[in-house]
Design a protein around this motif. Structure first.
Motif, PDB file in Angstrom:
ATOM      1  N   GLU A  58      89.932 -12.108  -8.212  1.00  0.00           N
ATOM      2  CA  GLU A  58      91.387 -12.000  -7.989  1.00  0.00           C
ATOM      3  C   GLU A  58      91.992 -10.691  -8.839  1.00  0.00           C
ATOM      4  OE1 GLU A  58      92.585 -16.075  -8.903  1.00  0.00           O
ATOM      5  OE2 GLU A  58      92.627 -16.425  -6.448  1.00  0.00           O
ATOM      6  N   GLN A  59      91.370 -10.700 -10.101  1.00  0.00           N
ATOM      7  CA  GLN A  59      92.116  -9.724 -11.190  1.00  0.00           C
ATOM      8  C   GLN A  59      91.491  -8.246 -10.543  1.00  0.00           C
ATOM      9  OE1 GLN A  59      89.644 -10.853 -14.728  1.00  0.00           O
ATOM     10  NE2 GLN A  59      91.352 -12.067 -15.398  1.00  0.00           N
ATOM     11  N   LEU A  60      90.438  -8.190 -10.195  1.00  0.00           N
ATOM     12  CA  LEU A  60      90.139  -6.901  -9.191  1.00  0.00           C
ATOM     13  C   LEU A  60      91.115  -6.585  -8.025  1.00  0.00           C
ATOM     14  CD1 LEU A  60      86.253  -6.998  -8.994  1.00  0.00           C
ATOM     15  CD2 LEU A  60      87.367  -5.487 -10.588  1.00  0.00           C
ATOM     16  N   ARG A  61      91.352  -7.485  -7.371  1.00  0.00           N
ATOM     17  CA  ARG A  61      92.163  -7.106  -6.112  1.00  0.00           C
ATOM     18  C   ARG A  61      93.897  -7.080  -6.775  1.00  0.00           C
ATOM     19  NH1 ARG A  61      93.465 -12.256  -2.098  1.00  0.00           N
ATOM     20  NH2 ARG A  61      94.527 -13.185  -4.084  1.00  0.00           N
ATOM     21  N   ALA A  62      94.144  -7.644  -7.867  1.00  0.00           N
ATOM     22  CA  ALA A  62      95.366  -7.389  -8.525  1.00  0.00           C
ATOM     23  C   ALA A  62      95.337  -6.009  -8.959  1.00  0.00           C
ATOM     24  CB  ALA A  62      95.752  -8.441  -9.501  1.00  0.00           C
ATOM     25  N   GLY A  63      94.192  -5.646  -9.406  1.00  0.00           N
ATOM     26  CA  GLY A  63      94.096  -4.239 -10.112  1.00  0.00           C
ATOM     27  C   GLY A  63      94.375  -3.040  -8.898  1.00  0.00           C
ATOM     28  N   LEU A  64      93.931  -3.362  -7.671  1.00  0.00           N
ATOM     29  CA  LEU A  64      94.220  -2.507  -6.554  1.00  0.00           C
ATOM     30  C   LEU A  64      95.686  -2.232  -6.310  1.00  0.00           C
ATOM     31  CD1 LEU A  64      91.427  -3.520  -3.857  1.00  0.00           C
ATOM     32  CD2 LEU A  64      91.397  -1.327  -5.456  1.00  0.00           C
ATOM     33  N   LEU A  79      87.219  -7.925  -0.694  1.00  0.00           N
ATOM     34  CA  LEU A  79      87.653  -9.157  -1.769  1.00  0.00           C
ATOM     35  C   LEU A  79      87.881 -10.281  -1.245  1.00  0.00           C
ATOM     36  CD1 LEU A  79      88.930  -6.754  -4.467  1.00  0.00           C
ATOM     37  CD2 LEU A  79      86.590  -7.390  -4.197  1.00  0.00           C
ATOM     38  N   GLU A  80      88.791 -10.133   0.106  1.00  0.00           N
ATOM     39  CA  GLU A  80      89.204 -11.394   0.618  1.00  0.00           C
ATOM     40  C   GLU A  80      88.089 -12.069   1.018  1.00  0.00           C
ATOM     41  OE1 GLU A  80      91.901 -12.809   0.640  1.00  0.00           O
ATOM     42  OE2 GLU A  80      93.527 -11.405  -0.089  1.00  0.00           O
ATOM     43  N   MET A  84      87.084 -16.010   0.360  1.00  0.00           N
ATOM     44  CA  MET A  84      86.726 -17.126   1.277  1.00  0.00           C
ATOM     45  C   MET A  84      85.351 -17.656   1.232  1.00  0.00           C
ATOM     46  SD  MET A  84      88.532 -14.949   4.586  1.00  0.00           S
ATOM     47  CE  MET A  84      87.985 -16.100   5.867  1.00  0.00           C
ATOM     48  N   LEU A  85      84.467 -16.714   1.016  1.00  0.00           N
ATOM     49  CA  LEU A  85      83.263 -17.346   1.022  1.00  0.00           C
ATOM     50  C   LEU A  85      82.973 -18.188  -0.372  1.00  0.00           C
ATOM     51  CD1 LEU A  85      81.130 -14.229   2.135  1.00  0.00           C
ATOM     52  CD2 LEU A  85      81.216 -16.416   3.555  1.00  0.00           C
ATOM     53  N   LEU A  86      83.457 -17.912  -1.361  1.00  0.00           N
ATOM     54  CA  LEU A  86      83.437 -18.660  -2.445  1.00  0.00           C
ATOM     55  C   LEU A  86      84.052 -20.172  -2.310  1.00  0.00           C
ATOM     56  CD1 LEU A  86      84.243 -16.011  -5.327  1.00  0.00           C
ATOM     57  CD2 LEU A  86      82.407 -17.567  -5.179  1.00  0.00           C
ATOM     58  N   GLN A  87      84.938 -20.248  -1.356  1.00  0.00           N
ATOM     59  CA  GLN A  87      85.514 -21.553  -1.118  1.00  0.00           C
ATOM     60  C   GLN A  87      85.071 -22.192   0.263  1.00  0.00           C
ATOM     61  OE1 GLN A  87      89.990 -21.287  -2.396  1.00  0.00           O
ATOM     62  NE2 GLN A  87      89.442 -19.122  -2.471  1.00  0.00           N
ATOM     63  N   ASP A  88      84.030 -21.521   0.783  1.00  0.00           N
ATOM     64  CA  ASP A  88      83.591 -22.099   1.901  1.00  0.00           C
ATOM     65  C   ASP A  88      82.966 -23.419   2.091  1.00  0.00           C
ATOM     66  OD1 ASP A  88      82.522 -21.771   4.972  1.00  0.00           O
ATOM     67  OD2 ASP A  88      80.588 -22.214   3.907  1.00  0.00           O
ATOM     68  N   GLY A 306      93.593   0.864  18.628  1.00  0.00           N
ATOM     69  CA  GLY A 306      92.796   0.593  20.065  1.00  0.00           C
ATOM     70  C   GLY A 306      92.092  -0.583  20.082  1.00  0.00           C
ATOM     71  N   LEU A 307      91.894  -1.052  18.988  1.00  0.00           N
ATOM     72  CA  LEU A 307      90.856  -2.240  18.686  1.00  0.00           C
ATOM     73  C   LEU A 307      91.164  -2.918  17.371  1.00  0.00           C
ATOM     74  CD1 LEU A 307      88.544  -4.150  19.896  1.00  0.00           C
ATOM     75  CD2 LEU A 307      86.969  -2.309  18.596  1.00  0.00           C
ATOM     76  N   PHE A 308      91.564  -4.222  17.616  1.00  0.00           N
ATOM     77  CA  PHE A 308      91.887  -4.856  16.452  1.00  0.00           C
ATOM     78  C   PHE A 308      90.756  -6.090  16.624  1.00  0.00           C
ATOM     79  CE2 PHE A 308      95.173  -8.021  13.910  1.00  0.00           C
ATOM     80  CZ  PHE A 308      93.990  -8.300  12.784  1.00  0.00           C
ATOM     81  N   ARG A 309      89.709  -6.064  15.654  1.00  0.00           N
ATOM     82  CA  ARG A 309      88.676  -7.044  15.713  1.00  0.00           C
ATOM     83  C   ARG A 309      89.001  -8.591  15.015  1.00  0.00           C
ATOM     84  NH1 ARG A 309      85.726  -2.317  14.199  1.00  0.00           N
ATOM     85  NH2 ARG A 309      84.405  -1.518  15.927  1.00  0.00           N
ATOM     86  N   THR A 310      89.310  -9.399  15.841  1.00  0.00           N
ATOM     87  CA  THR A 310      89.951 -10.394  15.182  1.00  0.00           C
ATOM     88  C   THR A 310      88.791 -11.547  14.592  1.00  0.00           C
ATOM     89  OG1 THR A 310      89.702 -11.589  17.398  1.00  0.00           O
ATOM     90  CG2 THR A 310      91.779 -10.628  16.707  1.00  0.00           C
ATOM     91  N   GLU A 311      87.529 -11.155  14.690  1.00  0.00           N
ATOM     92  CA  GLU A 311      86.344 -11.814  14.216  1.00  0.00           C
ATOM     93  C   GLU A 311      86.390 -12.582  12.786  1.00  0.00           C
ATOM     94  OE1 GLU A 311      85.107  -8.931  16.042  1.00  0.00           O
ATOM     95  OE2 GLU A 311      85.671 -10.273  17.715  1.00  0.00           O
ATOM     96  N   PHE A 312      87.096 -11.386  11.880  1.00  0.00           N
ATOM     97  CA  PHE A 312      87.499 -11.454  10.445  1.00  0.00           C
ATOM     98  C   PHE A 312      88.218 -12.658  10.254  1.00  0.00           C
ATOM     99  CE2 PHE A 312      90.176 -11.109   6.814  1.00  0.00           C
ATOM    100  CZ  PHE A 312      89.383 -10.776   5.746  1.00  0.00           C
TER     101      PHE A 312
END
Length: 577
Positions: A58-64, A79-80, A84-88, A306-312
């Motif tokens: 979260e600190q790295l993300r805030a740094g961005l 990073l997102e 997500m995986l950390l809280q899986d 042209g392509l939004f991959r919704t799998e994410f």
């Protein structure tokens, strides 16, 4: 002694510098049994480790955000994924089982559950999702480092690695987490090389977002290269040259300078309309995975998505599906992020071979031919209707197209039309606001390409997914390293399928685009233009190179030549002329 290693080219350009080695992040893990009364203490250790990693990311993300690094939207997205995986839930519940029921120590339990979940990723056919296994592995290893009190495998450059001489640095690693790579965002790293990974691996995504040369899948690079070696990364050819001769250094130095000049030249055409010499307007669109990806798309002049991959939105959730509101918010942000430009949203391309349907995944012996994409959506109508309602609601905020993947049968075509009508009826009953959409089908199954005239009668537009089309036409598993050399976009059969699909759409007056890797390959642009293609969708970093080819092309002169290429037994020879 000079030697060369080969891998996959994922981010173009040339980097020359001294090697900075990062040892494999795999750690030796102690395996021992604990007393039953120690279970809660071990789980508390795991929670503290998880929370420490979450705080770090979260600190790295805030740094961005603080640094205003808009061009690195994809880094924030990765990073997102890690958060997500950390809280899986599946990861957490599995670890609790190994500690409480089997009395494993914390480290052993964590690695055991990782191996369990990793098998699901290994069975995936979609390369983007399959390579997310690396993201799971990295968050597990970050937790292990906290548990063991070991620092990050990435350390700031020090004496002996080029930092004191001002030499540029090239990072050589077995694999590397995006959070670790972000620690170098202000450094002099000129390129990346990893032993593992593919075109859609996290390292490739990071390299493209940073616009630096990179080679992945270079096998034993981290073992064969020594600290402080001079190396050359050829991101165009997918080659790493170690201890180059003065002649090679001079040759690649010139190529590197030419690359800088070329990038500066490309940047100047960002706002130039993509129009051929004979006046044909060409649509250059972006492929995205997240709403935040609209920022880099607009920065290079994309005229839409042209392509939004919704799998994410569906991955890394332990089988829990995103609800309508969560999906609606994501789609709305993407639509609003494009400021009135069109956004094509593809319905989810996952299936029983993905970690979403754990009860049935073992029934499918060949996931690539199983219950995936539209087949899975139609088999799960509640999930499918939820996604369709969310997309329709997002369409109230701008221009939206819906794209259905892997259709092959008339029955499927009728079903998706009926489901879309049902989704509208459900929104009407709720009094919900929604907007108009154009509907399209992906042509990625050979049967669909051969029956393309059926498709043009039922859809507003078509999109050719060349990655899967090539895989299915040539019976090649494109993520199997033993046969990837046979994966050939210039195979005569593949070109014929592409050419016939484009021709049928032109004849029917229906828009058609290419959204696979072929669209972003500048060496293929003239051929596709000659075949009549007027809409290309690709990774944002590829748009300017393709636009340059468009601006230099005269489609009238390319038509006859393109037909000769398609009719040839060896198309690659004509394409090189």
């Amino acid at each position: 002694m000079t030697f060369t290693l080969h891998g996959q080219a994922v981010s173009r350009g040339v980097a020359i510098g001294r090697a900075v080695l990062v040892a494999s992040s795999r750690l030796d893990v102690a395996h021992y049994f604990i007393a039953p009364e120690q279970a809660e203490a071990e789980l508390a250790r795991l929670r503290r480790a998880r929370d420490a990693v979450i705080t770090e990311i979260e600190q790295l993300r805030a740094g961005l955000v603080h640094d205003g690094m808009e061009a690195h939207a994809e880094l924030a997205a990765l990073l997102e994924v890690h958060l997500m995986l950390l809280q899986d839930v599946q990861l957490q519940d599995g670890v609790k089982h190994w500690v409480r029921e089997r009395h494993y120590n914390a480290e052993w339990a964590l690695t055991t559950q990782f191996e369990q979940v990793a098998r699901q990723f290994d069975e995936m056919t979609d390369p983007y999702l399959r390579e997310r296994k690396a993201d799971l592995e990295q968050i597990v290893e970050r937790m292990l480092r906290v548990l063991q009190g070991v620092g990050s495998p990435v350390a700031a450059p020090t004496v002996g690695d080029g930092a004191t001489t001002g030499d540029p640095l090239v990072l050589i690693a077995h694999d590397l987490a995006p959070a670790d790579m972000l620690q170098f965002k202000h450094s002099v790293f000129a390129g990346f090389v990893t032993d593992v990974g593919g075109k859609t691996s996290h390292t490739a995504i990071v390299a493209r977002s940073m616009d630096i040369p990179a080679v992945v899948g270079a096998r034993n690079a981290s073992q064969l290269v020594q600290q402080d070696d001079w190396v050359i990364v050829d991101g165009d050819a997918g080659v790493l040259i170690v201890d180059p001769t003065p002649m090679l250094l001079a040759e690649y130095g010139y190529k590197q300078r030419q690359g800088v000049v070329e990038r500066e030249r490309l940047a100047r055409i960002k706002n130039t309309p993509a129009v051929t010499l004979d006046g044909q307007r060409i649509e250059l669109l972006a492929n995205i995975e997240q709403p935040e990806d609209t920022v880099p798309a607009l920065s290079v002049g994309a005229v839409g998505v042209g392509l939004f991959r919704t799998e994410f939105l569906f991955m890394g959730r332990g089988g829990r599906l995103p609800d309508e509101e969560e999906q609606y918010e994501a789609y709305r942000r993407a639509v609003e992020g494009m400021h009135g430009l069109p956004v094509t949203i593809r319905t989810v391309d996952v299936g029983a071979d993905k970690p979403l349907d754990h009860h049935r995944r073992d029934e499918h012996l060949n996931p690539a031919l199983g219950l995936r994409a539209i087949r899975w959506s139609l088999a799960e109508p509640a999930m499918f209707l939820t996604q369709l309602r969310a997309i329709l609601r997002a369409a109230a905020h701008g221009k939206v197209n819906i794209l259905f993947p892997m259709l092959a049968h008339l029955g499927e075509i009728r079903q998706v039309h009926a489901m879309l009508a049902q989704a509208r009826e459900q929104l009407d009953r709720r009094g919900a606001v929604y907007g108009p959409v154009r509907i399209g089908a992906m042509i990625e199954v050979p049967a669909a390409a051969l029956a393309v005239r059926l498709f043009v009668r039922h859809f507003d537009f078509l999109s050719i997914g060349t990655n899967d089309l090539i895989q299915y036409a040539l019976a090649i598993d494109r993520v199997d390293e033993s046969v990837t050399h046979l994966y050939d976009p210039l195979h005569p059969a593949v070109l014929r399928l592409v050419a016939d699909t484009i021709a049928a759409c032109v004849e029917a007056g229906k828009p058609v685009s290419v959204c696979g890797e072929m669209a972003g390959d500048a060496t293929m642009t003239r051929l596709l233009l000659g075949l009549g293609l007027r809409s290309f969708s690709m990774h944002p970093t590829q748009i300017l190179a393709v636009k340059q080819q468009v601006l230099r092309s005269d489609t009238r002169k390319l038509r006859a030549w393109a037909q000769q290429v398609v009719a040839s037994d060896e198309p690659a020879l004509l394409l090189a002329d």
